[in-house]
Each structure stands twice: as C-alpha cells, then as structure tokens.
Design a protein around this motif. Structure first.
Motif, PDB file in Angstrom:
ATOM      1  N   LYS A   1       0.828  -1.209   0.000  1.00 53.45           N
ATOM      2  CA  LYS A   1       0.000   0.000   0.000  1.00 53.45           C
ATOM      3  C   LYS A   1       0.861   1.258   0.000  1.00 53.45           C
ATOM      4  N   GLN A   2       1.990   1.222   0.691  1.00 53.66           N
ATOM      5  CA  GLN A   2       2.894   2.372   0.689  1.00 53.66           C
ATOM      6  C   GLN A   2       3.473   2.612  -0.705  1.00 53.66           C
TER       7      GLN A   2
ATOM      8  N   VAL B   1      -6.917   0.785  -5.346  1.00 51.02           N
ATOM      9  CA  VAL B   1      -7.950   1.811  -5.520  1.00 51.02           C
ATOM     10  C   VAL B   1      -8.125   2.622  -4.239  1.00 51.02           C
ATOM     11  N   GLU B   2      -8.219   1.922  -3.111  1.00 43.83           N
ATOM     12  CA  GLU B   2      -8.422   2.610  -1.838  1.00 43.83           C
ATOM     13  C   GLU B   2      -7.210   3.470  -1.478  1.00 43.83           C
ATOM     14  N   ALA B   3      -6.001   2.931  -1.697  1.00 43.78           N
ATOM     15  CA  ALA B   3      -4.789   3.688  -1.392  1.00 43.78           C
ATOM     16  C   ALA B   3      -4.661   4.908  -2.298  1.00 43.78           C
TER      17      ALA B   3
ATOM     18  N   ILE C   1      -4.806  10.978  -2.742  1.00 40.14           N
ATOM     19  CA  ILE C   1      -5.146  12.251  -3.401  1.00 40.14           C
ATOM     20  C   ILE C   1      -6.170  13.062  -2.606  1.00 40.14           C
ATOM     21  N   TYR C   2      -6.627  12.527  -1.461  1.00 42.15           N
ATOM     22  CA  TYR C   2      -7.629  13.247  -0.670  1.00 42.15           C
ATOM     23  C   TYR C   2      -7.050  14.543  -0.100  1.00 42.15           C
ATOM     24  N   ASN C   3      -7.858  15.559  -0.100  1.00 45.01           N
ATOM     25  CA  ASN C   3      -7.518  16.800   0.600  1.00 45.01           C
ATOM     26  C   ASN C   3      -8.799  17.432   1.125  1.00 45.01           C
TER      27      ASN C   3
ATOM     28  N   HIS D   1     -15.906  -2.446  -5.670  1.00 42.57           N
ATOM     29  CA  HIS D   1     -15.912  -2.407  -4.204  1.00 42.57           C
ATOM     30  C   HIS D   1     -14.990  -1.312  -3.672  1.00 42.57           C
ATOM     31  N   GLY D   2     -13.790  -1.229  -4.225  1.00 45.55           N
ATOM     32  CA  GLY D   2     -12.835  -0.229  -3.747  1.00 45.55           C
ATOM     33  C   GLY D   2     -13.322   1.188  -3.963  1.00 45.55           C
ATOM     34  N   THR D   3     -13.985   1.435  -5.092  1.00 39.33           N
ATOM     35  CA  THR D   3     -14.510   2.769  -5.379  1.00 39.33           C
ATOM     36  C   THR D   3     -15.633   3.131  -4.415  1.00 39.33           C
ATOM     37  N   ALA D   4     -16.516   2.175  -4.141  1.00 43.69           N
ATOM     38  CA  ALA D   4     -17.621   2.437  -3.217  1.00 43.69           C
ATOM     39  C   ALA D   4     -17.108   2.650  -1.793  1.00 43.69           C
ATOM     40  N   ILE D   5     -16.137   1.840  -1.379  1.00 38.00           N
ATOM     41  CA  ILE D   5     -15.551   2.020  -0.043  1.00 38.00           C
ATOM     42  C   ILE D   5     -14.866   3.378   0.051  1.00 38.00           C
ATOM     43  N   SER D   6     -14.141   3.755  -0.985  1.00 38.67           N
ATOM     44  CA  SER D   6     -13.471   5.058  -0.994  1.00 38.67           C
ATOM     45  C   SER D   6     -14.472   6.203  -0.908  1.00 38.67           C
TER      46      SER D   6
END
Length: 501
Positions: free
Chosen positions: A90-91, A130-132, A137-139, A176-181
């Motif tokens: 993930k890193q 996807v989640e990582a 990119i979150y701000n 799934h990853g997009t919905a979780i994100s």
C-alpha cells in the motif's frame, strides 16, 4: 479518479505513463524486464549506473524510453521481493500515485498489481490499490480561500492483471474499492468539518442528503422532544449544556425482504466534546471535533452500502450531541435514569459518550436486530493500549467478534480483540446507583465496554473503540475514515457477495 483493469503486454501500452517495479538490489520485475528488452537495455543500464537501487518507495521517472510507446516510464522501488507485505504494498501504491499526481501524468497504466503479496489475490491487490490511490489524493480544501490542487492531476489509472481470466476479479475489486473510498471520503469530510459548522443538526442534514441521493435509503429523525417522550434521559443530560439540539438520525437501507432481521450500526456523534463540567485540558482540545468520528463512519458506511446496494437490511444510527459546560450542564454526582430504566451515577462528565450510546443501544431494541455494532471514539485508554494502528473490538458474542476480526484482516483495516470478562464489571459498581459511568484508570477501554454491555442483553453486540484510529494528529492532522473498510468487508461477507463467482 477513474479506474479500470486490462490485461496486456507492457510494450504495447500507449499512455502518458507506464508504471513498473524494481526490486532491491536493482532487480527488474518481469514486466520491467520486458520493457528493458525492447528498449535494448536502456533501463538496466540506468540501474547499473546507480540511478535507482530499488528500495521501497524510491521512484525514477523516465521520459521517451527507446521503443516504448508510452511517453513516460515510472520505475518504483519495491524493496526486497521476499519481504513484500501488505503494508509495504500500500505504501508503494501511495508513493506511485503521489508521484504521478505531481508530475503531470494525467493517466497511467500500472503493473504493480502483478506483484506477489503473500496470501493475497488479484482482487485484494486491485481493491487496495484503488483505496490507497483515493486516500493519497484526498484533501480537505473546502474552507481554504486558495486551493492547492495540482495543475495536471492524475485522472485515470488502469491496473494491469496477469491474465484475461482475472479481469472479472479486477472489475469487482474496482467496484468495491470505489464504493468504499466514497464512504471513506464522506466520513473524512464530515469529520474534518469544524464544530461551528458540524453540529448535530449538520449530521442530520447529511443523513437526509444521503437518503435523497439513494432510493434504498430513508431517514427518521429523533429530536429532543421525542427523546424526552422516550425517557432517553442519559442522552439528553449530555447535551443539556449546549445550545445545539441533540439529534439522533436513523438511516434505513432496505436490501432484503422485511422478514430479514437488520444489522444495526450505532455511531457516537459528539460533534464537540469539551468534557463538560469536567473540562478537558486546553492542549489539542481542537481535536475534540473528532469525537463524532463514529457517527461519520456510520454515514460513510451507509453511503458505501447504498452505492453497492448490499442485499441486506441495514440500519445506521447517527447519535448526534454536543458536550459543553453551562449553568444547565449535567454534573459529577448526578444520577441519571436511562431509557432502559437502569440508573447511572455520573463520576465524570467527560465520560459522556457511553451515556449517549447507552440510550441509543436501548432504542435499537425495537428493530429486533440480528446484530448491533457500535462505533465510538470512546476512551483515551484505547490509544494507550493499541496506539493508532488497531481498532479495539469488544463483544459479548464470540461469532460476531470473529467475523469482525476476520473482516479486518481481509480489508487490511486492522482491529484487535480485547477481553470482556465478568471480573471487569465490578470496576463500574456504584454505592448509589446501578452503575457508575467511570471505572477508573485500569482497563479503561474494557470497563467502558462493560458499561455498554449492560444495555445490550437483547441482541448480539460488539463495540468498536476507534479513539486511536479515527484521526491523526500533528502535521498530518485529519480524519482517516476508519473503520468503513472493515465494516464494509463484514457486510460483504454476511451478504455472500464475495462468493458469487
């Protein structure tokens, strides 16, 4: 960001950038070797020159590599191949996304999902990527007058899988990853909002907005007048010192027939916790806006549930309240009669979350649930016990606890179970009431759960203490959106979604 999967040879990719891995020491992955062959040793020559060692997180961006149709090739250090684990994976993905986002590559084809991570398949690798990526990119720029977004941000990422047979797994992972994100993003945004904006009414408005967006959701609102009728005196006492009305929002997702018992999630929503009369120290009190992260996690989870239309009946309870000192505030020494009829001696008004939750946990009995899971930033003792890495799980029902721990392992949203033995119950005994709201310093996380357990006798119940995992302090201050990934995985498992193929 847009995500997709494909299966193809690296030498045929036409993209702004192609991403491949390099193991330590300077050893090309299979995909990187293919690019090296068609570039007539261009990449291996650079490595021999010392441009990249292959240590985890190292990056080297190449332009116009000979005979490679992509404009750029990004080499990403992956560390030692045999030591590659889920945390390091993930890193690596996060560093890749950060680099691409800063260097103007608006799209990329990523071959890192073909790396071998012990114990994990293509679905896990793509979903975690996807989640990582979304996390990286979150701000939170909503309240800044000058935005700091990159000029040419990464907009599209294609994950390559080894064979065409794995495309279906990859597509499900992206779904799934997009919905979780999306759920994590909502939880972060609501949590990061300042308490002069994010009050119990705001939480209720967010719940209503969700229901207006998704047809499977509907919302009930329980304000102070209704709480008084229901004799939710413990919940009401906590909010008495605040000008903001306490509001409990009940979000229903109907994904199964009416005769299926619902799974209920109850989120502690203290939009600001001053400690009340037992006021907190001033240092880092600003972070007490995060005392509603349990409620924001429920909001995020319900968004993910609706996005995936999970075929279960699910109820999210957002228990909004604010704990402030005031002439009308409740006091140490008060004895409260809860909705259940049990009485509580207040020893400290800063142990308020359990006083809100106990009435909410009694309220949800009416739904005759299959299981109830509460999520709360409940105790500083949890931070001392587990730090910022693991959510504490405490439960009176072993199968439910095992399901949650299993989901935490699968989702890499870590949790650890603490005991809930009868011996701890004596810590919260009171000479004047049925119980006290505080058990002293020893085993503070456990005694808080013991308190809640006395209100959960009519259903299977688990308690998640997220005091250490819900947000980060210091220079990286901000909400994490946990435990939305773990709880989503728990629901996917319950629904049998992972066993459809």
């Amino acid at each position: 960001m847009e995500f997709s999967v494909k299966s193809g040879s690296p030498e045929k990719q036409r993209s702004a950038c192609i991403v491949v891995g390099v193991f330590e020491p300077r050893r090309l992955t299979n995909v990187a070797e293919q690019l090296d062959v068609i570039s007539e040793g261009y990449i291996s020559n650079l490595l021999r020159r010392g441009d990249l060692e292959g240590k985890a997180g190292q990056v080297l961006l190449l332009h116009h590599v000979p005979n490679v149709p992509s404009e750029r090739v990004l080499l990403v250090g992956c560390g030692k191949e045999r030591e590659l684990n889920e945390r390091q994976y993930k890193q690596i993905i996060a560093k890749t996304i950060q680099t691409l986002n800063e260097t103007g590559s608006m799209e990329a084809v990523c071959f890192l999902t073909e790396l071998h991570v012990k114990g994990h398949d293509t679905y896990w690798k793509v979903r975690q990527a996807v989640e990582a990526a979304n996390d990286t990119i979150y701000n939170f720029y909503q309240l800044k007058t000058k935005k700091q977004a990159p000029r040419r941000p990464l907009r599209k990422m294609v994950f390559n899988v080894s064979t065409r047979k794995e495309l279906t797994l990859g597509e499900k992972a992206i779904e799934h990853g997009t919905a979780i994100s999306a759920g994590v993003l909502l939880a972060k945004d609501v949590s990061n909002m300042p308490p002069n904006i994010c009050n119990p009414k705001y939480l209720n408005e967010q719940s209503i907005e969700l229901a207006e967006t998704y047809s499977t959701l509907k919302v009930e609102t329980v304000g102070e007048e209704k709480m008084a009728e229901l004799e939710m005196n413990s919940y009401l006492a906590v909010g008495r010192g605040s000008d903001n009305e306490s509001i409990m929002s009940i979000i229903h997702h109907k994904g199964a027939p009416d005769d299926q018992a619902p799974i209920v999630f109850v989120g502690k929503g203290l939009t600001f916790d001053s400690g009340g009369i037992s006021i907190k120290p001033g240092a880092q009190m600003d972070e007490m806006k995060y005392d509603m992260c349990g409620a924001s996690a429920v909001l995020g989870l319900m968004k993910t549930v609706a996005e995936l239309n999970i075929p279960l009946n699910i109820i999210g309870v957002v228990a909004g309240c604010e704990n402030m000192p005031d002439a009308n505030a409740y006091r140490p020494g008060d004895i409260l009669t809860t909705m259940s009829g049990q009485t509580v001696e207040v020893l400290n008004t800063d142990a308020e979350g359990r006083l809100v939750l106990c009435d909410a946990l009694t309220y949800v009995e009416r739904f005759e649930p299959e299981a109830v899971i509460d999520i709360a930033t409940l105790t500083g003792a949890c931070v001392i016990a587990l730090g910022q890495h693991a959510t504490a799980v405490l439960s009176s029902h072993n199968p439910l606890a095992h399901e949650l721990i299993n989901a935490s392992d699968q989702s890499s949203d870590r949790a650890w179970r603490l005991p809930l033995w009868d011996e701890y119950q004596e810590h919260i005994e009171s000479p004047f009431a049925d119980m006290a709201n505080l058990g002293g310093r020893p085993a503070g996380t456990i005694t808080a759960a013991c308190f809640l357990s006395r209100f959960t006798k009519k259903y299977n119940w688990a308690h998640l203490d997220i005091a250490g995992t819900a947000w980060l302090g210091g220079a990286k201050k901000g909400a994490t959106g946990r435990p939305v990934p773990m709880l989503t995985q728990y629901l996917l498992n319950k629904a049998g979604v992972m066993n459809e193929d």
